[in-house]
Design a protein around this motif. Structure first.
Motif, PDB file in Angstrom:
ATOM      1  N   ILE A  91      20.771  48.057   7.570  1.00 17.54           N
ATOM      2  CA  ILE A  91      19.339  48.300   7.411  1.00 17.54           C
ATOM      3  C   ILE A  91      19.103  49.094   6.124  1.00 17.54           C
ATOM      4  CG2 ILE A  91      17.285  49.333   8.469  1.00 17.54           C
ATOM      5  CD1 ILE A  91      18.674  48.927  11.204  1.00 17.54           C
ATOM      6  N   LYS A  92      18.236  48.586   5.280  1.00 19.32           N
ATOM      7  CA  LYS A  92      17.940  49.280   4.005  1.00 19.32           C
ATOM      8  C   LYS A  92      16.477  49.040   3.642  1.00 19.32           C
ATOM      9  CE  LYS A  92      19.393  49.721  -0.793  1.00 19.32           C
ATOM     10  NZ  LYS A  92      18.240  49.235  -1.564  1.00 19.32           N
ATOM     11  N   ASP A  93      15.788  50.126   3.299  1.00 19.79           N
ATOM     12  CA  ASP A  93      14.388  50.046   2.880  1.00 19.79           C
ATOM     13  C   ASP A  93      13.550  49.243   3.869  1.00 19.79           C
ATOM     14  OD1 ASP A  93      15.324  51.382   0.617  1.00 19.79           O
ATOM     15  OD2 ASP A  93      15.497  49.540  -0.565  1.00 19.79           O
ATOM     16  N   GLY A  94      13.822  49.434   5.162  1.00 18.97           N
ATOM     17  CA  GLY A  94      13.031  48.753   6.196  1.00 18.97           C
ATOM     18  C   GLY A  94      13.416  47.300   6.410  1.00 18.97           C
ATOM     19  N   LYS A  95      14.332  46.781   5.585  1.00 17.79           N
ATOM     20  CA  LYS A  95      14.783  45.391   5.746  1.00 17.79           C
ATOM     21  C   LYS A  95      16.082  45.357   6.557  1.00 17.79           C
ATOM     22  CE  LYS A  95      11.791  43.031   3.229  1.00 17.79           C
ATOM     23  NZ  LYS A  95      10.925  42.016   3.842  1.00 17.79           N
ATOM     24  N   TYR A  96      16.236  44.300   7.335  1.00 15.45           N
ATOM     25  CA  TYR A  96      17.442  44.103   8.134  1.00 15.45           C
ATOM     26  C   TYR A  96      18.290  43.021   7.472  1.00 15.45           C
ATOM     27  CZ  TYR A  96      15.648  46.844  12.049  1.00 15.45           C
ATOM     28  OH  TYR A  96      15.192  47.862  12.848  1.00 15.45           O
ATOM     29  N   TYR A  97      19.498  43.407   7.100  1.00 16.09           N
ATOM     30  CA  TYR A  97      20.422  42.454   6.496  1.00 16.09           C
ATOM     31  C   TYR A  97      21.517  42.137   7.502  1.00 16.09           C
ATOM     32  CZ  TYR A  97      18.135  43.752   2.150  1.00 16.09           C
ATOM     33  OH  TYR A  97      17.192  43.980   1.176  1.00 16.09           O
ATOM     34  N   LEU A  98      21.801  40.860   7.626  1.00 20.19           N
ATOM     35  CA  LEU A  98      22.968  40.428   8.403  1.00 20.19           C
ATOM     36  C   LEU A  98      23.988  39.970   7.373  1.00 20.19           C
ATOM     37  CD1 LEU A  98      21.938  38.019  11.308  1.00 20.19           C
ATOM     38  CD2 LEU A  98      23.303  40.099  11.497  1.00 20.19           C
TER      39      LEU A  98
END
Ligand code: FRU
Length: 491
Positions: free
Chosen positions: A347-354
């Protein structure tokens, strides 16, 4: 994204959030994955890197150091909390890795069926430049007592068993209890290596305690191993449906958007009989009227139906993280790729990365891409995930010539880039640092920690940071903690 001439447009993905309990599964489509080849330069010299520098791991020197000459290591992970912060313990950094014995008479390529989880440690807080060249990791030995992990198989007949990847949680940051989530693998094979029965993969957990003094780190416990999950055949393919199924690599976390729950992502395959011709137009993902679209029947008959990976999701239903329930997969890659391995949520800057690792050799017929780490971004844990970088999914690949036959790490094509299999099993750490292990550089086999690299992650793009380390290569096995456990009083 404007399509590259001769290639399709990627699928539109909105990044829209769904409840983790919803049945929506995002798709990494053929239209998406074909963006990888679209960005490959068809005119590079044979054996050069055909992919853009921004998504390529810099060259690892052929004179890389071994992490430890007495042990091969590959998939490696850290001691994390519920938010993937990396903790040191009493002033020591600790890592966990799959390991095998280089002196036991089998080859590096046969290591998987002998894998044991081991741990390594080193003093925290020392800059990479002040460490030994190999990162200075001290081998602590096998993590679990001999004979402990095989017990999850009960009376199932096995010829041997192995411990495959997972993750290690520091359960309370002011305590020393840890839970190891890993994959217990049981094999029943002839002496020639043929399956008598499909391998049995059980996502398992065992608890123990970490200890440290001024001189070393050690663990106690890990005597009791609990099987948590085996594929259900509805969302996740079973060994009966496909003896080559994948079901492994648990990674647990808490989701700030859904407080009070613990989730797990893992590597799975779409359920159903092996090779069933049931990919859909949505799995292909072409925009209406795209002149570079493929015909569904042609794809179904191309062999692509043997490649159906997914990234699975489960939720814990008890506070001891012993009871779990499957949820529908987060992403499927039907007719695209067969392995989405070691998935992690970042999770970074409110974004969810898979992020997930994958191989050139596991892409479906008609799709190509390098070995490396792939990534997807959405606005929550379950989203209509957008594949990173031109909609392709490729985050960081090995230097590879996609115009030339792949070869393999164990049987290289002499024309292929000699670093096409330089590293694998990338794990994205806090601050965009990426660790991995060395497989093969210029024909020299590794089994050692690769140089850490750094990626800049922003919205739907990642980019290698060539200002990090030396031309983008940091220290070998530079795997720093970003948090200190609250017990530490200092040395
Ligand atoms: C990735 C991987 C994992 C598995 C392990 C087995 O390198 O395939 O999915 O847990 O290796 O060695």
């Amino acid at each position: 994204v404007t399509p590259v001439p001769g290639f399709p447009a990627p699928t539109t993905h909105t990044q829209q959030v769904y409840s983790p309990f919803d049945t929506f599964t995002s798709r990494w489509t053929r239209a998406d994955a074909r963006q990888i080849k679209a960005r490959s330069d068809p005119n590079v010299a044979v054996g050069a890197n055909s992919m853009p520098t921004s998504v390529t791991m810099p060259d690892i020197p052929a004179d890389f150091p071994q992490t430890n000459p007495d042990v091969w290591l590959w998939d490696t992970w850290t001691l994390i909390d519920a938010h993937a912060n990396q903790f040191s313990y009493n002033g020591w950094e600790v890592i966990f890795a799959l390991t095998a014995d280089p002196n036991a008479g089998y080859t590096f390529d046969d290591r998987h069926v002998h894998a044991r989880i081991s741990y390594f440690y080193r003093r925290a807080g020392i800059p990479a430049s002040a460490r030994p060249r190999n990162g200075g990791w001290i081998y602590g030995g096998h993590l679990f007592p001999d004979g402990a992990s095989v017990k999850v198989f009960g009376s199932t007949p096995l010829t041997n068993n192995a411990e495959w990847s997972g993750s290690t949680r520091l359960l309370k940051t002011d305590g020393n209890e840890v839970a190891v989530f890993y994959t217990a693998l049981g094999f029943n094979r002839t002496a020639e290596g043929a399956n008598i029965a499909p391998p049995v993969a059980i996502i398992s957990k065992t608890n123990g305690r970490i200890h440290a003094d001024l001189n070393h780190v050690w663990f106690t416990g890990f005597n009791n191993h609990t099987g948590l999950l085996q594929p259900d055949g509805t969302y996740y393919q079973t060994g009966q449906q496909n003896e080559f199924y994948s079901f492994r690599d648990p990674f647990t976390f808490e989701d700030p958007q859904n407080p009070g729950q613990t989730f797990m992502v893992f590597e799975g395959n779409t359920a159903g009989e092996r090779g069933a011709k049931d990919c859909t137009a949505a799995d292909l993902g072409y925009q209406a009227g795209d002149p570079n679209a493929e015909d569904l029947d042609t794809v179904q008959n191309s062999g692509a139906t043997y490649q159906k990976a997914n990234i699975g999701l489960a939720v814990s239903t008890d506070s001891s993280l012993t009871q779990w329930r499957f949820l529908p997969p987060l992403i499927s890659a039907n007719c695209v790729n067969d392995q989405t391995e070691r998935p992690q949520v970042y999770i970074k800057d409110g974004k969810y990365y898979l992020f997930t690792i994958s191989h050139r050799s596991t892409f479906a017929a008609g799709i190509d891409g390098p070995d490396g780490v792939y990534g997807f971004v959405g606005n929550g844990l379950r989203s209509d995930f957008e594949p990173l970088n031109w909609g392709s999914g490729l985050a960081l690949g090995n230097p590879t010539d996609l115009n030339t036959a792949a070869g393999s790490d164990f049987d290289p094509d002499p024309q292929q880039n000699p670093r096409a299999f330089q590293a694998y099993s990338h794990y994205v750490m806090p601050n965009g640092l990426v660790e991995s292990f060395i497989d093969t550089v210029e024909g020299r086999r590794g089994g050692a920690l690769a140089p850490t690299v750094k990626i800049q992650i922003s919205d739907a793009t990642t980019q290698i940071d060539l200002s990090y380390g030396q031309n983008g290569l940091g220290g070998y096995g530079n795997i720093p903690a970003n948090r200190y456990d609250l017990d530490w009083q200092g040395f």
